[in-house]
Design an enzyme around this catalytic site. Structure first.
Site, PDB file in Angstrom:
ATOM      1  N   HIS A  53       1.916  -2.565   8.791  1.00 20.72           N
ATOM      2  CA  HIS A  53       0.615  -2.398   8.143  1.00 20.72           C
ATOM      3  C   HIS A  53      -0.544  -2.938   8.984  1.00 20.72           C
ATOM      4  O   HIS A  53      -0.522  -4.076   9.430  1.00 20.72           O
ATOM      5  CB  HIS A  53       0.600  -3.088   6.770  1.00 20.72           C
ATOM      6  CG  HIS A  53      -0.684  -2.852   6.033  1.00 20.72           C
ATOM      7  ND1 HIS A  53      -0.845  -1.788   5.162  1.00 20.72           N
ATOM      8  CD2 HIS A  53      -1.873  -3.495   6.074  1.00 20.72           C
ATOM      9  CE1 HIS A  53      -2.075  -1.809   4.692  1.00 20.72           C
ATOM     10  NE2 HIS A  53      -2.726  -2.833   5.226  1.00 20.72           N
ATOM     11  N   HIS A 110      -4.487   5.324   9.677  1.00 20.69           N
ATOM     12  CA  HIS A 110      -3.859   6.624   9.875  1.00 20.69           C
ATOM     13  C   HIS A 110      -4.802   7.523  10.660  1.00 20.69           C
ATOM     14  O   HIS A 110      -6.022   7.462  10.493  1.00 20.69           O
ATOM     15  CB  HIS A 110      -3.488   7.289   8.542  1.00 20.69           C
ATOM     16  CG  HIS A 110      -4.606   7.366   7.559  1.00 20.69           C
ATOM     17  ND1 HIS A 110      -5.028   6.289   6.806  1.00 20.69           N
ATOM     18  CD2 HIS A 110      -5.427   8.390   7.201  1.00 20.69           C
ATOM     19  CE1 HIS A 110      -6.034   6.650   6.034  1.00 20.69           C
ATOM     20  NE2 HIS A 110      -6.304   7.919   6.262  1.00 20.69           N
ATOM     21  N   HIS A 157      -5.585  11.522  11.385  1.00 19.96           N
ATOM     22  CA  HIS A 157      -5.365  12.896  10.936  1.00 19.96           C
ATOM     23  C   HIS A 157      -5.245  13.769  12.178  1.00 19.96           C
ATOM     24  O   HIS A 157      -6.156  13.768  13.018  1.00 19.96           O
ATOM     25  CB  HIS A 157      -6.552  13.402  10.116  1.00 19.96           C
ATOM     26  CG  HIS A 157      -6.833  12.627   8.861  1.00 19.96           C
ATOM     27  ND1 HIS A 157      -6.488  13.079   7.613  1.00 19.96           N
ATOM     28  CD2 HIS A 157      -7.443  11.426   8.675  1.00 19.96           C
ATOM     29  CE1 HIS A 157      -6.885  12.198   6.697  1.00 19.96           C
ATOM     30  NE2 HIS A 157      -7.466  11.185   7.313  1.00 19.96           N
ATOM     31  N   CYS A 197       0.837  -1.210   0.000  1.00 19.63           N
ATOM     32  CA  CYS A 197       0.000   0.000   0.000  1.00 19.63           C
ATOM     33  C   CYS A 197       0.872   1.260   0.000  1.00 19.63           C
ATOM     34  O   CYS A 197       2.069   1.213   0.285  1.00 19.63           O
ATOM     35  CB  CYS A 197      -0.960  -0.020   1.195  1.00 19.63           C
ATOM     36  SG  CYS A 197      -0.287   0.644   2.722  1.00 19.63           S
ATOM     37  N   GLY A 210     -15.379   6.933   4.990  1.00 22.73           N
ATOM     38  CA  GLY A 210     -14.647   7.739   4.010  1.00 22.73           C
ATOM     39  C   GLY A 210     -13.161   7.447   3.951  1.00 22.73           C
ATOM     40  O   GLY A 210     -12.383   8.275   3.481  1.00 22.73           O
ATOM     41  N   CYS A 253       2.732   2.030   3.204  1.00 23.64           N
ATOM     42  CA  CYS A 253       3.867   1.113   3.411  1.00 23.64           C
ATOM     43  C   CYS A 253       5.041   1.560   2.540  1.00 23.64           C
ATOM     44  O   CYS A 253       6.201   1.474   2.959  1.00 23.64           O
ATOM     45  CB  CYS A 253       3.472  -0.322   3.098  1.00 23.64           C
ATOM     46  SG  CYS A 253       2.505  -1.121   4.400  1.00 23.64           S
TER      47      CYS A 253
HETATM   48  P1  AMP Z   1      -8.421   9.071   4.327  1.00 26.20           P
HETATM   49  O1  AMP Z   1      -9.452   9.670   3.413  1.00 26.20           O
HETATM   50  O2  AMP Z   1      -8.783   9.178   5.791  1.00 26.20           O
HETATM   51  O3  AMP Z   1      -8.059   7.667   3.922  1.00 26.20           O
HETATM   52  O4  AMP Z   1      -7.144   9.986   4.182  1.00 26.20           O
HETATM   53  C1  AMP Z   1      -6.106   9.741   3.299  1.00 26.20           C
HETATM   54  C2  AMP Z   1      -5.219  10.952   3.344  1.00 26.20           C
HETATM   55  O5  AMP Z   1      -3.960  10.601   2.788  1.00 26.20           O
HETATM   56  C3  AMP Z   1      -5.731  12.137   2.548  1.00 26.20           C
HETATM   57  O6  AMP Z   1      -5.885  13.262   3.407  1.00 26.20           O
HETATM   58  C4  AMP Z   1      -4.643  12.373   1.489  1.00 26.20           C
HETATM   59  O7  AMP Z   1      -4.440  13.736   1.223  1.00 26.20           O
HETATM   60  C5  AMP Z   1      -3.441  11.720   2.139  1.00 26.20           C
HETATM   61  N1  AMP Z   1      -2.398  11.244   1.235  1.00 26.20           N
HETATM   62  C6  AMP Z   1      -2.550  10.398   0.195  1.00 26.20           C
HETATM   63  N2  AMP Z   1      -1.354  10.143  -0.372  1.00 26.20           N
HETATM   64  C7  AMP Z   1      -0.430  10.835   0.341  1.00 26.20           C
HETATM   65  C8  AMP Z   1       0.982  10.991   0.253  1.00 26.20           C
HETATM   66  N3  AMP Z   1       1.705  10.361  -0.680  1.00 26.20           N
HETATM   67  N4  AMP Z   1       1.605  11.791   1.150  1.00 26.20           N
HETATM   68  C9  AMP Z   1       0.888  12.438   2.100  1.00 26.20           C
HETATM   69  N5  AMP Z   1      -0.444  12.321   2.243  1.00 26.20           N
HETATM   70  C10 AMP Z   1      -1.098  11.542   1.369  1.00 26.20           C
END
Ligand code: AMP
Length: 117
Positions: A44, A95, A97, A2, A88, A5
């Site tokens: 992961h 992760h 936020h 992913c 969402g 990862c």
């Molecule tokens: P979620 O919708 O909770 O799965 O959040 C995924 C988050 O990952 C989003 O806020 C994206 O902007 C962020 N994201 C996706 N790819 C990357 C990346 N390569 N580096 C930093 N953030 C990322």
């Protein structure tokens, strides 16, 4: 493998805020607040529903350290995780936020807030 990862493995660049043996914090690519950091376990795990209490204990301490490091420990912040399709979640690697650096709006964001779900 992913995308997160790949970030842990340094196959994709990231803007690292903090890390230790088990966790990584890096800036979100598309920030939704002045401070928008993603906090992940390096090993992961798909989502919150699958994470162990042991991992969450370490992640809690790490997230508190990140908040102090970026200076939002006193001013406040929001820590959220999107779990699964209805939550969402777009990246299937757990992760959190961390949003801060100003007052964060509260938007319940259900498609139909007036019906019970
Ligand atoms: P979620 O919708 O909770 O799965 O959040 C995924 C988050 O990952 C989003 O806020 C994206 O902007 C962020 N994201 C996706 N790819 C990357 C990346 N390569 N580096 C930093 N953030 C990322």
């Amino acid at each position: 493998m992913c995308i997160f990862c790949k970030i842990v493995n340094k196959e994709i660049p990231n803007n690292t805020v903090a890390q230790n043996e088990d966790f990584l914090a890096f800036n979100d690519l598309h920030p939704k607040a002045p401070i928008h950091i993603l906090i992940i376990p390096k090993a992961h795990v798909d989502c919150f529903q699958d994470v162990s209490a042991e991992t969450m204990a370490g992640l809690t301490t790490f997230a508190q350290e990140v908040a102090s490091k970026v200076g939002v420990d006193k001013s406040g912040y929001r820590l959220i995780t999107n779990n699964g399709e209805d939550g969402g979640q777009e990246v299937n690697h757990l992760h959190f936020h961390m949003l801060g650096g100003g007052k964060i709006a509260w938007d319940h964001s259900h498609e139909d807030n007036h019906k019970s779900i």
